[in-house]
Design an enzyme around this catalytic site. Structure first.
Site, PDB file in Angstrom:
ATOM      1  N   HIS A  41      26.786  42.818  37.532  1.00 47.01           N
ATOM      2  CA  HIS A  41      26.999  44.199  37.960  1.00 47.01           C
ATOM      3  C   HIS A  41      26.951  45.130  36.750  1.00 47.01           C
ATOM      4  O   HIS A  41      27.219  44.722  35.626  1.00 47.01           O
ATOM      5  CB  HIS A  41      28.385  44.364  38.609  1.00 47.01           C
ATOM      6  CG  HIS A  41      28.603  43.537  39.823  1.00 47.01           C
ATOM      7  ND1 HIS A  41      27.976  43.794  41.013  1.00 47.01           N
ATOM      8  CD2 HIS A  41      29.381  42.447  40.051  1.00 47.01           C
ATOM      9  CE1 HIS A  41      28.370  42.904  41.925  1.00 47.01           C
ATOM     10  NE2 HIS A  41      29.213  42.064  41.364  1.00 47.01           N
ATOM     11  N   GLU A 126      32.783  48.394  40.625  1.00 47.95           N
ATOM     12  CA  GLU A 126      31.925  47.212  40.499  1.00 47.95           C
ATOM     13  C   GLU A 126      30.537  47.471  41.073  1.00 47.95           C
ATOM     14  O   GLU A 126      29.523  46.972  40.577  1.00 47.95           O
ATOM     15  CB  GLU A 126      32.584  46.057  41.248  1.00 47.95           C
ATOM     16  CG  GLU A 126      31.925  44.713  41.035  1.00 47.95           C
ATOM     17  CD  GLU A 126      32.566  43.634  41.888  1.00 47.95           C
ATOM     18  OE1 GLU A 126      33.106  42.697  41.318  1.00 47.95           O
ATOM     19  OE2 GLU A 126      32.513  43.735  43.133  1.00 47.95           O
TER      20      GLU A 126
END
Lengths: 137, 137, 137, 137, 137, 137
Positions: A41, A126
């Site tokens: 991520h 995230e």
């Protein structure tokens, strides 16, 4: 009491995996996040610091200092790293965003206190849909 | 001729590494992107399709169909995967965003043509600062 | 106590209209939002859940479960619907974003409690400039 | 108690400079922000108002009114202006984002109270990475 | 031919003013942008480079090199500066975003050519609503 | 030749429905977009105009004029309206984003030509994932 916030970014690989569980149990609970070869991520880290305004500077805390603390103690250790294998303060811990937020708090809280200000919140983003916040208690 | 665009997202791990080079040479060229334990990103994939408007639907192509093609043939294979080890159409190739954009073009171009429309552009956004576009030539 | 957030999206039509008022009064108070043929928005729904971290998962609550609750009980009923006429839990109520946030709280609060966590905030973003938050009290 | 938020934007020049300090001391503390010919930003101002929902309107406060107050008393005075030289309520004060947030609070708090609602937070976003919040105490 | 893009940011003060015109004429044409004490913006600079993929790296051009060129020759000269008074390559020119885009093209085009790639587009985003693009002809 | 872009926003209700088809056929092709009580979106309209830079202003075209044209002739007719029932230039046409983009082109192209500039592109963003562009041919 005024609150200031600084965003920094890091790009990491990770995997959600509980070593005390079977692979089947990990797949059942974590789904595609348990992929053994990792996924990753772009994380946003937003740190909130609170304090009173210094009349000489107009600042709660100089953002140059806050940037430096976030970089040296946190994002330099996370950026372009693997959260499961490369980060000293995450070893042996679940590599979830919740746990990461708590560990970042533990690192930054004493550093910020040295600057006559107080850590108020650690926020991690995230994805554009999933976020975590920790306020230290 | 009207252009329609659809954005889909995927989160992947990858590493930039040339196996014909020494580790030192890889580190020199790719820097932190060469980390042997991988790092990762949230990627945006934006596909542009061009065609004429179907008077019965007002559509160049039904976005339900475009979404399905992007999902089945591309993002399901990339999301929560490792671009270096888990993706059939990337095996043996450099896992750069440029190469990934070209490979996605090769996959989607014939699929979209079956819908009386034409693939115009494959765009990948790797971070909020780094982007790649491929127009098929 | 850690806070997790999940964003989901829905696109709805609505109208601000008080049936106890004349059309003139509605136009005066609600302006263009009172248009009798409706207008619409892309809404963001951000739900914040708080709880302690489960040491086996590293999670406050599995986001797969939170996504499912938000989808089944809320966004499936709102997305591509008319807030004034199509949504059971809004019938007979003002279709304002404030009222919608309170009604979403009432629906999600007991569902989330079944997962050993607590609903903390329902946030709705109606445009890029207008937002509403409700904390249950 | 429901919270509503309105975002407005303004683009201003400013300089961080303490007239009681030498130029060297200003450069040391404020770095490039002390540039004598000014620099500038696109600021986001997000005002949060809290109150109960009026059953006749479904509103905490009509956003038309909140927009008007923010525009007349704040952003019309800041937009396309120099925070150091052109803004009556900033004259003689440090032109930091922290100080600006506190001064905007002082202006808006009594105006919003006239609408049976309460100012809860003044948030300023100076760049995509730097933010300030003030809650009035 | 593949296109890569890099975004960098800078925050500058400027003023739109034609010295051959009266103040009244400047105010009439440029409105609030003519404010004599300047205003400012956070600018995004997005540079597009085109070229073929180097099979050894998977790159059109190493983004580390593109970042460095953009920083040394452009954003270091613009960031926290005044476009009317502090920037050598803008002196004596209208400080509009259009003119700035053309001047940035002139600077970067020869530098990028040294890297076996071609400058394709200079894009400037002045606010979230106003953008300029220049393709060199 | 330099390209300038202006973004404006509007919030509208609409429905995808072909009156020559049965309800079942409409549901099959348009899915939830065929909902008889409408749904809605926040649309972004981005208009690109090309031309040479006027040396007296540094402008391709004064954005104040472009904003005014977009507002008077387009967004004032669309904002807080129903695209199927309230908009003169969409009556009897499919209310798809593709068709809307073409109709906006027809309206703006002659108006912009009066300002010694050329309409280059009409872009509509319907959600954060779905976009349409029309270049007039």
């Amino acid at each position: 009491m005024v609150y200031i916030q600084r965003r920094e970014r890091f790009s990491s690989a990770h995997q959600l995996f509980n070593p005390n569980w079977s692979i089947e149990k990990n797949d059942e609970v974590f789904g595609k996040c348990a992929n053994k070869n990792f996924h990753g991520h772009n994380f946003n880290l937003i740190v909130t610091v609170k304090g009173s305004i210094n009349p000489d500077t107009g600042f709660v805390m100089n953002l140059v200092d806050l940037k430096r603390l976030m970089k040296i103690y946190v994002t330099d250790k996370l950026d372009h790293r693997n959260l499961n294998t490369d980060v000293d303060f995450m070893l042996g811990k679940m590599a979830s965003t919740e746990v990461l937020a708590v560990e970042i708090w533990k690192i930054l809280e004493p550093k910020i206190s040295e600057h006559h200000a107080f850590l108020h919140c650690v926020r991690l983003e995230e994805t554009e849909n999933n976020f975590v916040e920790y306020y230290g208690e």
